[in-house]
Design a protein around this motif. Sequence first.
Motif, mmCIF file in Angstrom:
data_model
loop_
_atom_site.group_PDB
_atom_site.id
_atom_site.type_symbol
_atom_site.label_atom_id
_atom_site.label_comp_id
_atom_site.label_asym_id
_atom_site.label_seq_id
_atom_site.Cartn_x
_atom_site.Cartn_y
_atom_site.Cartn_z
ATOM 1 N N PRO A 1 -16.920 2.672 19.368
ATOM 2 C CA PRO A 1 -17.184 2.048 18.071
ATOM 3 C C PRO A 1 -17.728 0.627 18.195
ATOM 4 O O PRO A 1 -17.381 -0.090 19.134
ATOM 5 C CB PRO A 1 -15.819 2.051 17.377
ATOM 6 C CG PRO A 1 -14.807 2.213 18.453
ATOM 7 C CD PRO A 1 -15.485 2.883 19.613
ATOM 8 N N SER A 2 -18.589 0.240 17.266
ATOM 9 C CA SER A 2 -19.150 -1.107 17.208
ATOM 10 C C SER A 2 -19.741 -1.319 15.835
ATOM 11 O O SER A 2 -20.804 -0.793 15.527
ATOM 12 C CB SER A 2 -20.251 -1.269 18.247
ATOM 13 O OG SER A 2 -21.046 -2.388 17.910
ATOM 14 N N THR A 3 -19.030 -2.064 15.010
ATOM 15 C CA THR A 3 -19.527 -2.299 13.649
ATOM 16 C C THR A 3 -20.803 -3.125 13.663
ATOM 17 O O THR A 3 -21.754 -2.849 12.941
ATOM 18 C CB THR A 3 -18.471 -3.030 12.808
ATOM 19 O OG1 THR A 3 -17.281 -2.271 12.833
ATOM 20 C CG2 THR A 3 -18.934 -3.155 11.367
ATOM 21 N N ARG A 4 -20.817 -4.156 14.490
ATOM 22 C CA ARG A 4 -21.932 -5.094 14.532
ATOM 23 C C ARG A 4 -23.250 -4.398 14.899
ATOM 24 O O ARG A 4 -24.224 -4.441 14.138
ATOM 25 C CB ARG A 4 -21.611 -6.167 15.580
ATOM 26 C CG ARG A 4 -22.721 -7.130 15.902
ATOM 27 C CD ARG A 4 -22.366 -7.924 17.164
ATOM 28 N NE ARG A 4 -21.212 -8.760 16.959
ATOM 29 C CZ ARG A 4 -21.281 -10.079 16.722
ATOM 30 N NH1 ARG A 4 -22.465 -10.677 16.697
ATOM 31 N NH2 ARG A 4 -20.198 -10.791 16.548
ATOM 32 N N SER B 1 -24.266 -1.594 12.345
ATOM 33 C CA SER B 1 -24.788 -2.152 11.095
ATOM 34 C C SER B 1 -26.221 -2.636 11.284
ATOM 35 O O SER B 1 -27.052 -2.478 10.400
ATOM 36 C CB SER B 1 -23.927 -3.330 10.629
ATOM 37 O OG SER B 1 -22.682 -2.892 10.160
ATOM 38 N N SER B 2 -26.497 -3.247 12.432
ATOM 39 C CA SER B 2 -27.822 -3.782 12.702
ATOM 40 C C SER B 2 -28.851 -2.649 12.769
ATOM 41 O O SER B 2 -29.923 -2.718 12.147
ATOM 42 C CB SER B 2 -27.785 -4.572 14.010
ATOM 43 O OG SER B 2 -29.037 -5.130 14.305
ATOM 44 N N GLU C 1 -28.457 0.283 11.443
ATOM 45 C CA GLU C 1 -28.465 0.939 10.143
ATOM 46 C C GLU C 1 -29.378 0.197 9.176
ATOM 47 O O GLU C 1 -30.201 0.806 8.487
ATOM 48 C CB GLU C 1 -27.029 0.979 9.600
ATOM 49 C CG GLU C 1 -26.872 1.939 8.442
ATOM 50 C CD GLU C 1 -25.399 2.138 8.067
ATOM 51 O OE1 GLU C 1 -24.537 2.151 8.980
ATOM 52 O OE2 GLU C 1 -25.124 2.280 6.871
ATOM 53 N N LEU C 2 -29.269 -1.126 9.151
ATOM 54 C CA LEU C 2 -30.106 -1.910 8.241
ATOM 55 C C LEU C 2 -31.575 -1.829 8.673
ATOM 56 O O LEU C 2 -32.471 -1.688 7.835
ATOM 57 C CB LEU C 2 -29.620 -3.363 8.204
ATOM 58 C CG LEU C 2 -30.209 -4.232 7.086
ATOM 59 C CD1 LEU C 2 -29.994 -3.618 5.716
ATOM 60 C CD2 LEU C 2 -29.596 -5.630 7.130
ATOM 61 N N LYS D 1 -32.886 1.415 7.447
ATOM 62 C CA LYS D 1 -33.087 1.396 5.987
ATOM 63 C C LYS D 1 -34.350 0.638 5.614
ATOM 64 O O LYS D 1 -35.070 1.027 4.699
ATOM 65 C CB LYS D 1 -31.878 0.748 5.295
ATOM 66 C CG LYS D 1 -30.690 1.677 5.190
ATOM 67 C CD LYS D 1 -29.484 0.983 4.540
ATOM 68 C CE LYS D 1 -28.327 1.982 4.447
ATOM 69 N NZ LYS D 1 -27.054 1.338 4.055
ATOM 70 N N ILE E 1 -30.354 7.867 7.280
ATOM 71 C CA ILE E 1 -29.411 7.578 8.362
ATOM 72 C C ILE E 1 -28.200 8.506 8.276
ATOM 73 O O ILE E 1 -27.631 8.704 7.209
ATOM 74 C CB ILE E 1 -28.916 6.114 8.279
ATOM 75 C CG1 ILE E 1 -30.090 5.173 8.431
ATOM 76 C CG2 ILE E 1 -27.879 5.824 9.368
ATOM 77 C CD1 ILE E 1 -30.361 4.365 7.208
ATOM 78 N N LEU E 2 -27.852 9.068 9.412
ATOM 79 C CA LEU E 2 -26.575 9.777 9.521
ATOM 80 C C LEU E 2 -25.698 9.004 10.500
ATOM 81 O O LEU E 2 -26.181 8.546 11.526
ATOM 82 C CB LEU E 2 -26.777 11.207 10.053
ATOM 83 C CG LEU E 2 -27.452 12.206 9.124
ATOM 84 C CD1 LEU E 2 -27.584 13.558 9.819
ATOM 85 C CD2 LEU E 2 -26.677 12.368 7.812
ATOM 86 N N ASN E 3 -24.434 8.857 10.165
ATOM 87 C CA ASN E 3 -23.506 8.188 11.062
ATOM 88 C C ASN E 3 -22.524 9.197 11.636
ATOM 89 O O ASN E 3 -21.834 9.879 10.887
ATOM 90 C CB ASN E 3 -22.733 7.090 10.324
ATOM 91 C CG ASN E 3 -23.547 5.820 10.173
ATOM 92 O OD1 ASN E 3 -24.093 5.307 11.137
ATOM 93 N ND2 ASN E 3 -23.659 5.338 8.947
ATOM 94 N N VAL F 1 -28.663 -12.695 16.056
ATOM 95 C CA VAL F 1 -28.290 -11.611 15.141
ATOM 96 C C VAL F 1 -29.449 -11.279 14.203
ATOM 97 O O VAL F 1 -29.768 -10.107 13.962
ATOM 98 C CB VAL F 1 -27.025 -11.976 14.330
ATOM 99 C CG1 VAL F 1 -26.678 -10.863 13.354
ATOM 100 C CG2 VAL F 1 -25.853 -12.261 15.256
ATOM 101 N N THR F 2 -30.108 -12.328 13.701
ATOM 102 C CA THR F 2 -31.250 -12.118 12.801
ATOM 103 C C THR F 2 -32.388 -11.406 13.532
ATOM 104 O O THR F 2 -32.991 -10.464 13.001
ATOM 105 C CB THR F 2 -31.733 -13.475 12.241
ATOM 106 O OG1 THR F 2 -30.627 -14.103 11.597
ATOM 107 C CG2 THR F 2 -32.873 -13.288 11.245
ATOM 108 N N ILE G 1 -32.373 -7.423 13.775
ATOM 109 C CA ILE G 1 -32.908 -6.511 12.758
ATOM 110 C C ILE G 1 -34.400 -6.233 13.034
ATOM 111 O O ILE G 1 -34.829 -5.074 13.074
ATOM 112 C CB ILE G 1 -32.732 -7.096 11.334
ATOM 113 C CG1 ILE G 1 -31.284 -7.503 11.070
ATOM 114 C CG2 ILE G 1 -33.239 -6.111 10.281
ATOM 115 C CD1 ILE G 1 -30.311 -6.384 10.941
#
Lengths: 330, 330, 330
Positions: A55-58, A61-62, A64-65, A68, A74-76, A308-309, A312
């Motif tokens: 698992p890794s939210t960070r 999310s990157s 995933e965005l 998008k 997107i499937l998770n 981080v920016t 994306i």
Amino acid sequence: MTWTRHHVLGLKDWTVDEYDTLLQTASSFREVLSSRTKKVPALQGVVVTNMFFEPSTRTRSSFELAAKRLSADILNFAPGNSSLTKGETILDTAKTYLAMGTNLMVIRHRQAGVPHAIAQEMDRLQTGVGVLNAGDGQHEHPSQGLLDLFTLCCLLDFDNPRFALLKGKKIAIVGDILHSRVARSNIWSLTASGADVHLVGPPTLVPEWFKEMQNESHEGKLFLHWELKPALEKADFVMTLRLQKERMTDYLLPSLREYNQQYGITHSRLELCHPDVKILHPGPVNRGVEISSELMDDPNFSLIQQQVTSGIAVRMALLFLIGTSSEKSL
Amino acid sequence: MTWTRHHVLGLKDWTVDEYDTLLQTASSFREVLSSRTKKVPALQGVVVTNMFFEPSTRTRSSFELAAKRLSADILNFAPGNSSLTKGETILDTAKTYLAMGTNLMVIRHRQAGVPHAIAQEMDRLQTGVGVLNAGDGQHEHPSQGLLDLFTLCCLLDFDNPRFALLKGKKIAIVGDILHSRVARSNIWSLTASGADVHLVGPPTLVPEWFKEMQNESHEGKLFLHWELKPALEKADFVMTLRLQKERMTDYLLPSLREYNQQYGITHSRLELCHPDVKILHPGPVNRGVEISSELMDDPNFSLIQQQVTSGIAVRMALLFLIGTSSEKSL
Amino acid sequence: MTWTRHHVLGLKDWTVDEYDTLLQTASSFREVLSSRTKKVPALQGVVVTNMFFEPSTRTRSSFELAAKRLSADILNFAPGNSSLTKGETILDTAKTYLAMGTNLMVIRHRQAGVPHAIAQEMDRLQTGVGVLNAGDGQHEHPSQGLLDLFTLCCLLDFDNPRFALLKGKKIAIVGDILHSRVARSNIWSLTASGADVHLVGPPTLVPEWFKEMQNESHEGKLFLHWELKPALEKADFVMTLRLQKERMTDYLLPSLREYNQQYGITHSRLELCHPDVKILHPGPVNRGVEISSELMDDPNFSLIQQQVTSGIAVRMALLFLIGTSSEKSL
């Protein structure tokens, strides 16, 4: 140049042309992200499946965005609730998502080589599916290496970030090199660019055999140190790495406090570096361990938010390049 | 014909017309999925809520992608983090999602009858909400039964899959029939089509009372066997079922190895069948238990990947038929 | 009037103009929700990040659907899989999502003040990011207070819900006031509207010092009771609160049964109230504890479903007002 790579599993074999194409593509997506709608229809109808076995939210999310912003679906895949606990093999899980219509797989796994195994199977079956390694064990984390690269090149020339800008730069990577897939991806890309890379940390975490990572055809050289001073002297950039607390229970480190005293990066220690030195960290940060809290928050030195920016735009570029190359191959 | 069914809770009472409408609708969505954008605006503004009280990444992802392809909005209810642990009843949870604007509920629960109870409550309150059973206990798993049906009919006539194609076929269902909601849904649909269904497995998992599932008005007949041979002889299709490891701790099975020796499906055992025999499995597969690894990967025999692919088109058809029927009823 | 508030952290300092703007905006979004597509492009390109450090499916789903109806992109931060377990601070997590491009943060945390701390940091860094408190400890739950308000005002005048409608109304709030952030947000908004608020519950859960919550500049008055009768007499509305079972292990309550006998709301007890009295509950409900099962399901008295429905329109209004105000400030 035309992009031909179907998978991004690591940076070890990337060419200068590929780095430059990635940097230019990311740069144009950075412009999309500053527009009103922030979205392009480039991957409409494409299915991106995030398969984060670790698992890794960070990072998820990157990706995933990024997906998008490219209008992909997107499937998770959530490991906790998955068929894996029901005895299914990882390759069968991947083939299930393939059969649902997945075009791109973003894969993280605590075991090195899992993304490669899946990519190989996808090729064997001539599926046209592209695989993106989002971190595999202690092997590679190519999208992190590329976002670090993009961050550095944008700092050196915002409007025209290109690989050649790093030639001759000195970059120190500090900390737990041994367990770091981020360090490995950065070693490949940075020495390829012509930058010199200085690894530094306690001997248990910077073993001598890392010298073997020197690619002789790369213009940049690799150096190993067990003391901060020679690594920081005149450095243009200092990359700090996350120190995982479990390293101490493995007897690789005496204590976090002792580590911080010997290898923690602070304002005063940066006086050894080039006056314009900047700091990077892949996050999440243990404040006061790898880096002092004051330094992390100092916009004159820290590139941590920019990393981080950059993530994306770089991940949009990766998904786009692989997504459109896979398409053509079908 | 016009579709009038508001809920899909099981296949027990489906008519031939309904099966054919579903097959035709799925067939047209299969074409949408092969187009450039893969999306239709059919359910724009419709909210589909996935309520998986029993977790399942595979089935939830399939419904989620189907809903996205129809331009619906999706809410995912995660049981772990839910109000259920705070003492709320299941019907109150469903009514909360109703009040948020849910139009279609996709429900999985380890207890048989939960989707029915919710559907009943939605009707009593005249909500117009449609309920789709995504697996309830050992009762039914209608979308799996329908995707199996669609897979078989497409194999027999890709351009015009229809119910009548299965008439007179022999279909063996092998394994843990007792605990399988998939087997039950398939028994209803396949005997209705005029196919003969042969159940086979150890006596503990294929109890004699399954004979009562013979619907006398169905043209297809139901047979029970405790040995593979008579079930496989001249079979046109062999459906293997997942063997859950917990069955052994329940003393229903001696060992996986022994099960595999007696009932595992392999290339050589298929020699008893019709030369064009094909294999199905609802997944996830325990390789080397229900089916040999070589057979599972053999595209000349295995329809397992096609089943997963069929799932998207069939679930789009279900959501569309129920979603537009519910709408008209309001 | 023009909206100038960048964050919604609590209702304590809201003005009459702000309440009326919110009610009008929610009312116009209620119309959008009854249209064919149910969607407006108002927040296209805007990233809403749900940061639910304390899990809540109900409130998260409500914010998620509200954001989708406004065409925003949504990121969900899941605490279980997060960097927090890796030692990252909450502010660093928030800054990571900021750096990814988040425009609006919806934050729930079991500790009071966390949304404020994040909002303060976002302002200090001049990010223009708006923060919405989705419940912080025992402090405030402003979107719940506002959806209760919208529900009441719509009942009094569906086409023109406005703050002044509540003037002179008597509203009883029954139960565990001490631990309720919902009660606190409602006390601020309802006394500001000119309604009289009567708190009632056992002395352990309605401590005397709650009198200090009387805002002297508010026209509505605050009363405390430890018996139901004076609180319910001629009440126009009765708000019941969730009773958390852990309160008993804290020795604040003898038993759920005894609580229900003394403070549970039933049809017969409502005879003390105004004949048109209505019941509210923020959910999830413990049927037969705070409120009888029959009363909860009686559409002549219960507004519980309307509260959930109001939640979508009110949260759309909040995201829209803050989202467009943040934008202008950049």
